[in-house]
Each structure stands twice: as structure tokens, then as C-alpha cells.
Scaffold this motif. Structure first.
Motif, mmCIF file in Angstrom:
data_model
loop_
_atom_site.group_PDB
_atom_site.id
_atom_site.type_symbol
_atom_site.label_atom_id
_atom_site.label_comp_id
_atom_site.label_asym_id
_atom_site.label_seq_id
_atom_site.Cartn_x
_atom_site.Cartn_y
_atom_site.Cartn_z
ATOM 1 N N GLU A 1 39.240 36.128 46.525
ATOM 2 C CA GLU A 1 40.361 36.977 47.281
ATOM 3 C C GLU A 1 40.598 37.935 46.332
ATOM 4 O O GLU A 1 40.887 38.027 45.268
ATOM 5 N N PRO A 2 40.969 39.198 46.958
ATOM 6 C CA PRO A 2 41.480 40.454 46.304
ATOM 7 C C PRO A 2 42.570 39.989 45.397
ATOM 8 O O PRO A 2 42.550 40.601 43.925
ATOM 9 N N GLU A 3 43.469 39.263 45.617
ATOM 10 C CA GLU A 3 44.485 38.992 44.940
ATOM 11 C C GLU A 3 44.447 38.389 43.655
ATOM 12 O O GLU A 3 44.670 38.619 42.360
ATOM 13 N N ASN A 4 43.218 37.190 43.656
ATOM 14 C CA ASN A 4 42.791 36.638 42.562
ATOM 15 C C ASN A 4 42.082 37.587 41.451
ATOM 16 O O ASN A 4 42.015 37.381 40.371
ATOM 17 N N SER A 5 41.273 38.071 42.474
ATOM 18 C CA SER A 5 40.490 39.128 41.257
ATOM 19 C C SER A 5 41.373 40.003 40.359
ATOM 20 O O SER A 5 41.308 40.576 39.435
ATOM 21 N N TRP A 6 42.582 40.552 41.298
ATOM 22 C CA TRP A 6 43.508 41.173 40.476
ATOM 23 C C TRP A 6 44.044 40.470 39.267
ATOM 24 O O TRP A 6 44.673 41.036 38.165
ATOM 25 N N ARG A 7 44.244 39.167 39.423
ATOM 26 C CA ARG A 7 44.702 38.495 38.316
ATOM 27 C C ARG A 7 43.553 38.256 37.123
ATOM 28 O O ARG A 7 44.132 38.263 36.013
ATOM 29 N N VAL A 8 42.593 38.604 37.560
ATOM 30 C CA VAL A 8 41.469 38.270 36.426
ATOM 31 C C VAL A 8 41.395 39.777 35.708
ATOM 32 O O VAL A 8 41.483 39.867 34.532
ATOM 33 N N LEU A 9 41.586 40.817 36.438
ATOM 34 C CA LEU A 9 41.971 42.206 35.747
ATOM 35 C C LEU A 9 43.039 42.202 34.889
ATOM 36 O O LEU A 9 43.327 42.516 33.697
ATOM 37 N N PHE A 10 44.074 41.507 35.491
ATOM 38 C CA PHE A 10 45.426 41.544 34.810
ATOM 39 C C PHE A 10 45.188 40.682 33.256
ATOM 40 O O PHE A 10 45.523 41.217 32.202
ATOM 41 N N ALA A 11 44.242 39.527 33.449
ATOM 42 C CA ALA A 11 44.053 38.725 32.324
ATOM 43 C C ALA A 11 43.191 39.648 31.207
ATOM 44 O O ALA A 11 43.357 39.438 30.012
ATOM 45 N N THR A 12 42.316 40.281 31.693
ATOM 46 C CA THR A 12 41.423 41.033 31.083
ATOM 47 C C THR A 12 42.112 42.056 30.065
ATOM 48 O O THR A 12 42.027 42.060 28.913
ATOM 49 N N ILE A 13 43.102 42.995 30.662
ATOM 50 C CA ILE A 13 43.795 43.791 30.208
ATOM 51 C C ILE A 13 44.922 43.326 28.889
ATOM 52 O O ILE A 13 44.804 43.739 28.081
ATOM 53 N N ALA A 14 45.360 42.141 29.687
ATOM 54 C CA ALA A 14 46.583 41.631 28.695
ATOM 55 C C ALA A 14 45.702 40.907 27.310
ATOM 56 O O ALA A 14 46.368 41.286 26.384
ATOM 57 N N GLY A 15 44.687 40.410 27.692
ATOM 58 C CA GLY A 15 43.988 39.806 26.479
ATOM 59 C C GLY A 15 43.685 40.891 25.352
ATOM 60 O O GLY A 15 43.752 40.687 24.267
ATOM 61 N N SER A 16 42.931 42.061 25.789
ATOM 62 C CA SER A 16 42.658 43.097 25.176
ATOM 63 C C SER A 16 44.005 43.541 24.498
ATOM 64 O O SER A 16 43.836 43.891 23.280
ATOM 65 N N ALA A 17 44.837 43.867 25.183
ATOM 66 C CA ALA A 17 46.037 44.381 24.510
ATOM 67 C C ALA A 17 46.636 43.601 23.798
ATOM 68 O O ALA A 17 47.141 43.975 22.483
ATOM 69 N N VAL A 18 46.820 42.267 23.577
ATOM 70 C CA VAL A 18 47.300 41.462 22.834
ATOM 71 C C VAL A 18 46.612 41.327 21.380
ATOM 72 O O VAL A 18 47.220 41.336 20.468
ATOM 73 N N VAL B 1 37.201 40.220 26.602
ATOM 74 C CA VAL B 1 36.302 39.193 26.981
ATOM 75 C C VAL B 1 37.028 37.826 27.320
ATOM 76 O O VAL B 1 36.808 36.998 28.034
ATOM 77 N N ALA B 2 37.661 37.337 26.264
ATOM 78 C CA ALA B 2 38.546 36.078 26.152
ATOM 79 C C ALA B 2 39.496 36.031 27.514
ATOM 80 O O ALA B 2 39.624 35.308 28.246
ATOM 81 N N GLY B 3 40.261 37.209 27.744
ATOM 82 C CA GLY B 3 41.287 37.335 28.809
ATOM 83 C C GLY B 3 40.473 37.139 30.410
ATOM 84 O O GLY B 3 40.898 36.480 31.219
ATOM 85 N N PHE B 4 39.131 37.922 30.202
ATOM 86 C CA PHE B 4 38.419 37.872 31.475
ATOM 87 C C PHE B 4 38.017 36.353 31.783
ATOM 88 O O PHE B 4 38.024 35.754 33.083
ATOM 89 N N ALA B 5 37.232 35.659 30.795
ATOM 90 C CA ALA B 5 37.089 34.320 30.966
ATOM 91 C C ALA B 5 38.061 33.407 31.279
ATOM 92 O O ALA B 5 37.938 32.368 32.585
ATOM 93 N N SER B 6 39.153 33.617 30.818
ATOM 94 C CA SER B 6 40.327 32.681 31.391
ATOM 95 C C SER B 6 40.927 33.078 32.716
ATOM 96 O O SER B 6 41.163 32.184 33.384
ATOM 97 N N GLY B 7 40.952 34.384 33.007
ATOM 98 C CA GLY B 7 41.427 34.675 34.457
ATOM 99 C C GLY B 7 40.501 34.307 35.192
ATOM 100 O O GLY B 7 40.729 34.086 36.302
ATOM 101 N N TYR B 8 39.233 34.384 35.124
ATOM 102 C CA TYR B 8 38.121 34.047 35.858
ATOM 103 C C TYR B 8 38.206 32.523 36.247
ATOM 104 O O TYR B 8 38.250 32.061 37.558
ATOM 105 N N PHE B 9 38.383 31.674 35.115
ATOM 106 C CA PHE B 9 38.576 30.099 35.542
ATOM 107 C C PHE B 9 39.943 29.734 36.187
ATOM 108 O O PHE B 9 40.099 29.071 37.053
#
Length: 293
Positions: free
Chosen positions: A68-85, A120-128
Motif C-alpha cells: 500500500e502507498p502508506e507502507n511504501s512511504w515507511r520504507v522510504l523513510f527508513a531508507t533515508i533515516a538509515g542513511s542519515a544516521v 541499504v540497511a534502512g531499506f531492508a528493515s523498512g521493507y520487512f
């Protein structure tokens, strides 16, 4: 509307993040080749930060339509957050070393590795995480649909069975002296009662299969006797029983369906010339044994 459009753009933004990191890595290491005058080391370095970034681009494509679009947005957020951290931690460690007056070698490479690894780590965690939310949502929807369907079917079946029972009694009353009609009407009435009780027990069956069934004391003798009373005349078989006065067990009304199916199967799969079924209920020290032969 604007929020929906933003949510739907999440897969593109994930892929775009990977593309930006890939181009940054490629540009940096091409410059390094000219600086150090060798290809091997920069290529190895590129494998550490450039190729994972390319994988992130593929991940963005995989994300498209997966959730669902909302969950895809969560994956994006996790990706950016992981990279930033991770990039922030690497940058802080570089600043600390600079503050200590230590020489810093290849800070850009360190930052690129941190940014790519974190993304990549953020994307993986967000995806699962999104995948688990999707499964939970689908399970909840399936349960709601099943509960609604069950309610409708139970209502309709009970109404139809009531009509059938009424017609059977009308037929019996119209021909009270006809033994065949009277016996057939009584069999129909008995089977209708069995169906109605089965419909009523479906909620108990569903409850039994749930995580927190509501069990209590149930008399197995009473249930078996009731099932056999309905079976008498309904099957072309001799059904006998050996029952104690009572046999309390820890269960719910779904046990009635178990007993009914055991008796029915015993009759249907009986290959004797004169089928016979014998049911015993035997109280033991801590258990009760039900046997259908």
C-alpha cells in the motif's frame, strides 16, 4: 490528494536516492583513479559503496506496487533515516579526529560508505516491516470477511431449515396414518435439528481455533447421547452406545461436531453387510476416552 501522490512517489524516491549515491560514488572514484594512478583500489572501494547503491535502485523498482502507498512511504523513510544516521555517526567520528588533530584520509569515501550502508540497511528493515504490516492487514481483512460470511450463512441456513421443518410437519399431519410418510417426516425433522445445532456450534468451532478459546466444563455423555439420538433413523446402520451417567471434560460445544463427524464417518466407511457402530465413553483418572468402533 497531495498526501496520496507523495505516498505513491515513494518507490521512485528510493530509486532516486540509490541513483544519487551511485553517481556520487562513481564520480568520486573516477577522480581517485586519476589521483592515485591505479584502477584496482578505487574499483574495490567502488564495490563497497557504489554497487550497494545500485542495489537500492533495484529495490525502488521492487517496491513499486509491492505494498500500500502508506507502507511504501515507511520504507522510504527508513531508507533515508538509515542513511542519515550512519552518515551522521561517520561524520561525527571524523570531526572528533579532526578536533584531536589527527590526520584524516579519504573522508569522502568513509561518508559514502556510511551513507550507502545506512540506506541499504534502512531499506531492508523498512521493507520487512512494511511486509509484516501488509500481512497483518490482509489477515485482519480475511478474518472480517469470514466472520461476516459466517454470520450471513448461519442466518440464511437457519431460516431455510425452519421452513423445511415446517413443511415436514405439515406433511406428517396431513398423512398421520401413513407410516412411511410419518417416519420420513420425523427423519427430516431430526436432521433439520442436527443442522441447526451444527450451525449454532460454528461459533464455538471458530473460538476453538482462535488464540484464546473460552473452555469450560462440558458433559461428554450428554453430547454423545444427543448425537446418537439424532443418528438413530438418519443412518442405515445399527448404532449402540455404552455411556456412563456423566463424563465432564474441559472443552466447549465444538466437541459436538467432533463426535458427530466420528459417528458419521464410521457409518459411511462401514463395508459390512449390516453396518453397526458402537460408541463408548470411558472416564479415566485424568482424562475421558471416546471410542467409536
Amino acid at each position: 490528494m497531495k498526501r496520496t501522490v507523495a505516498y505513491e512517489s515513494a518507490p521512485f524516491l528510493v530509486a532516486a536516492t540509490g541513483a544519487v549515491l551511485f553517481l556520487a560514488s562513481a564520480g568520486h572514484h573516477l577522480a581517485e583513479i586519476e589521483t592515485v594512478g591505479t584502477v584496482t583500489a578505487p574499483l574495490l572501494a567502488f564495490a563497497l559503496d557504489g554497487l550497494p547503491a545500485l542495489g537500492l535502485v533495484a529495490g525502488g523498482r521492487r517496491l513499486s506496487g509491492a505494498f500500500e502507498p502508506e507502507n511504501s512511504w515507511r520504507v522510504l523513510f527508513a531508507t533515508i533515516a538509515g542513511s542519515a544516521v550512519v552518515t551522521g555517526v561517520v561524520a561525527l567520528s571524523i570531526l572528533i579526529r579532526l578536533g584531536e588533530g589527527r590526520p584524516i584520509s579519504e573522508p569522502t569515501f568513509q561518508l559514502l560508505v556510511g551513507a550507502t550502508t545506512g540506506a541499504v540497511a534502512g531499506f531492508a528493515s523498512g521493507y520487512f516491516y512494511a511486509h509484516s504490516r501488509e500481512r497483518a492487514r490482509r489477515a485482519t481483512k480475511a478474518m472480517s470477511t469470514l466472520a461476516f460470511t459466517n454470520s450471513v450463512l448461519r442466518h440464511d441456513i437457519k431460516n431455510d431449515m425452519t421452513v423445511i421443518r415446517g413443511r415436514a410437519r405439515v406433511i406428517a399431519d396431513a398423512e398421520p396414518d401413513n407410516e412411511l410418510i410419518d417416519e420420513s417426516a420425523r427423519t427430516i425433522d431430526s436432521q433439520v435439528e442436527e443442522v441447526l445445532e451444527l450451525v449454532d456450534s460454528t461459533s464455538a468451532i471458530a473460538e476453538t481455533l482462535s488464540d484464546d478459546p473460552d473452555y469450560g466444563e462440558v458433559d461428554l455423555t450428554t453430547i454423545v447421547r444427543d448425537v446418537l439420538n439424532h443418528a438413530d433413523g438418519a443412518y442405515e446402520a445399527t448404532v449402540t452406545a455404552e455411556l456412563p451417567d456423566s463424563a465432564p471434560i474441559h472443552a466447549n460445544q465444538a466437541i459436538r461436531t467432533v463426535v458427530s463427524n466420528l459417528v458419521e464417518n464410521a457409518v459411511e466407511h462401514n463395508d459390512a453387510d449390516e453396518p453397526a457402530v458402537h460408541v463408548t465413553v470411558e472416564p479415566l483418572v485424568e482424562d475421558v476416552r471416546l471410542r467409536v468402533v
